[in-house]
Design a protein around this motif. Structure first.
Motif, PDB file in Angstrom:
ATOM      1  N   ASN A  19       9.081  -7.440   7.121  1.00 14.84           N
ATOM      2  CA  ASN A  19       9.506  -6.989   8.457  1.00 14.84           C
ATOM      3  C   ASN A  19       9.645  -5.468   8.527  1.00 14.84           C
ATOM      4  O   ASN A  19       9.451  -4.877   9.584  1.00 14.84           O
ATOM      5  N   PHE A  20       9.992  -4.847   7.388  1.00 17.30           N
ATOM      6  CA  PHE A  20      10.264  -3.407   7.417  1.00 17.30           C
ATOM      7  C   PHE A  20       9.481  -2.584   6.380  1.00 17.30           C
ATOM      8  O   PHE A  20       8.605  -1.811   6.755  1.00 17.30           O
ATOM      9  N   SER A  21       9.809  -2.758   5.087  1.00 15.88           N
ATOM     10  CA  SER A  21       9.308  -1.756   4.136  1.00 15.88           C
ATOM     11  C   SER A  21       7.790  -1.694   4.062  1.00 15.88           C
ATOM     12  O   SER A  21       7.234  -0.602   4.002  1.00 15.88           O
ATOM     13  N   ALA A  22       7.113  -2.849   4.086  1.00 14.78           N
ATOM     14  CA  ALA A  22       5.655  -2.802   4.011  1.00 14.78           C
ATOM     15  C   ALA A  22       5.057  -2.162   5.266  1.00 14.78           C
ATOM     16  O   ALA A  22       3.914  -1.708   5.266  1.00 14.78           O
ATOM     17  N   LEU A  23       5.856  -2.114   6.337  1.00 16.52           N
ATOM     18  CA  LEU A  23       5.374  -1.509   7.589  1.00 16.52           C
ATOM     19  C   LEU A  23       5.779  -0.034   7.673  1.00 16.52           C
ATOM     20  O   LEU A  23       5.916   0.528   8.759  1.00 16.52           O
ATOM     21  N   ASN A  24       5.994   0.543   6.502  1.00 14.87           N
ATOM     22  CA  ASN A  24       6.341   1.959   6.434  1.00 14.87           C
ATOM     23  C   ASN A  24       7.711   2.250   7.045  1.00 14.87           C
ATOM     24  O   ASN A  24       7.930   3.304   7.618  1.00 14.87           O
ATOM     25  N   LEU A  25       8.595   1.289   6.947  1.00 14.62           N
ATOM     26  CA  LEU A  25       9.970   1.466   7.403  1.00 14.62           C
ATOM     27  C   LEU A  25      10.891   1.252   6.205  1.00 14.62           C
ATOM     28  O   LEU A  25      11.541   0.212   6.087  1.00 14.62           O
ATOM     29  N   HIS A  77      10.025  -8.269  15.163  1.00 16.84           N
ATOM     30  CA  HIS A  77       8.742  -8.101  15.850  1.00 16.84           C
ATOM     31  C   HIS A  77       7.691  -8.976  15.183  1.00 16.84           C
ATOM     32  O   HIS A  77       7.981  -9.592  14.148  1.00 16.84           O
ATOM     33  N   THR A  78       6.508  -9.063  15.774  1.00 20.61           N
ATOM     34  CA  THR A  78       5.473  -9.888  15.146  1.00 20.61           C
ATOM     35  C   THR A  78       4.648  -9.081  14.149  1.00 20.61           C
ATOM     36  O   THR A  78       3.743  -9.617  13.508  1.00 20.61           O
ATOM     37  N   SER A  79       4.988  -7.794  13.973  1.00 23.89           N
ATOM     38  CA  SER A  79       4.209  -6.959  13.043  1.00 23.89           C
ATOM     39  C   SER A  79       4.201  -7.470  11.599  1.00 23.89           C
ATOM     40  O   SER A  79       3.202  -7.259  10.902  1.00 23.89           O
ATOM     41  N   PRO A  80       5.272  -8.144  11.090  1.00 22.64           N
ATOM     42  CA  PRO A  80       5.176  -8.651   9.711  1.00 22.64           C
ATOM     43  C   PRO A  80       3.981  -9.575   9.494  1.00 22.64           C
ATOM     44  O   PRO A  80       3.510  -9.725   8.359  1.00 22.64           O
TER      45      PRO A  80
END
Ligand code: DAH
Length: 329
Positions: free
Chosen positions: A132-138, A162-165
């Motif tokens: 949900n976060f770290s792999a998405l550069n968060l 969000h659906t980004s994961p």
């Protein structure tokens, strides 16, 4: 009293049953009056008669309830057969409905992208921090995490914000080229006119060999999509920031309510923000072990698109199951 029981047993309809009830245990009913007369009796006799009267009343009430049910179902049956409803008859007055506006909008979005060759993907609602976060550069402590008020569980688990994961899950499970959309539920700690704790998003991701996909493709796809959704509107890309894309843009359409004259819905700007997008950030590719690729991504809120395309003012009305709203569609 026996006469009352006899009358009760032979009652033919609920109206006569009701008058037997009144005559027996109503305010001035036979039994009620007998109870009233108890007062004047000597103590010993009073006890004995009261006991008998109570037994009688119990029995009367029990038989009354059974009889009531029996007559009611008989009456219902005869009304129904008298009305002669033919359930197989085609009802010319029945209206066709689009279903729930959210599902309608979601399906409409899916229809566009699947026709463009996008594969439909799914992911879990309970996510972990990595997807949900770290792999998405968060990374942890990144201030942009604040933008997404998160429902956390105890052990690194959370409700996806969000659906980004699903981008991450798809890239880890497949090899490029990838061309997918992911519709689904998302969750944030928010509740007002335009936010609800559960809402829907549609995510899109396209990845191919380096240089094959560009911002121009992204722009073409989203412009076509917005014309399909909203008809003849103007579309503009406004430079913005998302941790998972670089460069990033937010996309606006000209206000569908005032034709850009300026109104309350568009805060007198003439523009309505409808989605976010950009070229996938290299850090995201690094997190999933991709090299020598390029790609674009986009994300949109289904509720927002639904409100704007169908003219619904309060997002909370989607979740109140009020037939008056649903009947309008
Ligand atoms: N995940 C973003 C949000 O929930 C939406 C989004 C923006 C998704 C830009 C994207 C994107 O894939 O490129 O606000």
């Amino acid at each position: 009293m026996q006469a009352m029981f006899h009358a009760l047993d032979s009652a033919q309809d609920s109206a006569s049953l009701e008058s037997i009830r009144i005559d027996t245990i109503g305010k001035k009913g036979l039994l009620t009056e007998r109870f009233a007369k108890l007062k004047s009796l000597p103590e010993e006799e009073k006890k004995q008669i009261a006991k008998t009267l109570n037994t009688l009343r119990k029995e009367f009430e029990g038989r009354l309830a059974i009889k009531q049910q029996e007559l009611e179902s008989k009456e219902l049956e005869s009304t129904l057969s008298a009305q002669g409803i033919d359930v197989s008859l085609f009802n010319l007055r029945s209206k066709r409905s689009i279903g729930h506006p959210i599902n309608y909008t979601k399906d409409k979005i899916i229809e566009f992208f699947t026709r463009m060759g996008y594969e439909l993907c799914e992911g879990p609602l309970v996510e972990d921090d990595f997807h949900n976060f770290s792999a998405l550069n968060l990374p942890e402590y990144h201030p942009a995490r604040d933008m997404q008020d998160t429902f956390y569980f105890h052990d690194d688990k959370l409700l996806r914000t969000h659906t980004s994961p699903v981008q991450i899950r798809t890239m880890l499970a497949q090899k490029p080229p990838i061309k997918m959309i992911c519709p689904g539920e998302t969750f944030r700690r928010d509740y007002d006119l335009t936010h609800s704790p559960m809402f829907h998003q549609v995510e899109g991701l396209v990845v191919d060999r380096a240089g094959v996909v560009s911002f121009a493709h992204l722009k073409y796809v989203l412009e076509s999509f917005l014309h399909y959704m909203f008809g003849d509107v103007k579309v503009r890309f406004r430079s913005s920031f998302f941790p998972f894309t670089e460069p990033s843009a937010e996309v606006d359409i000209s206000c569908v309510f005032c034709q850009s004259d300026g109104c309350r819905v568009c805060s007198h700007t003439g523009w309505l923000e409808v989605l976010g997008c950009g070229m996938v950030d290299d850090n995201v590719f690094r997190a999933v072990g991709y090299e020598e690729v390029s790609g674009y991504a986009f994300g949109m809120g289904v509720e927002r698109l639904c409100m704007l395309s169908l003219g619904i003012g309060d997002l909370r009305s989607f979740f109140e199951t009020d037939l008056r709203l649903l009947e309008q569609f």
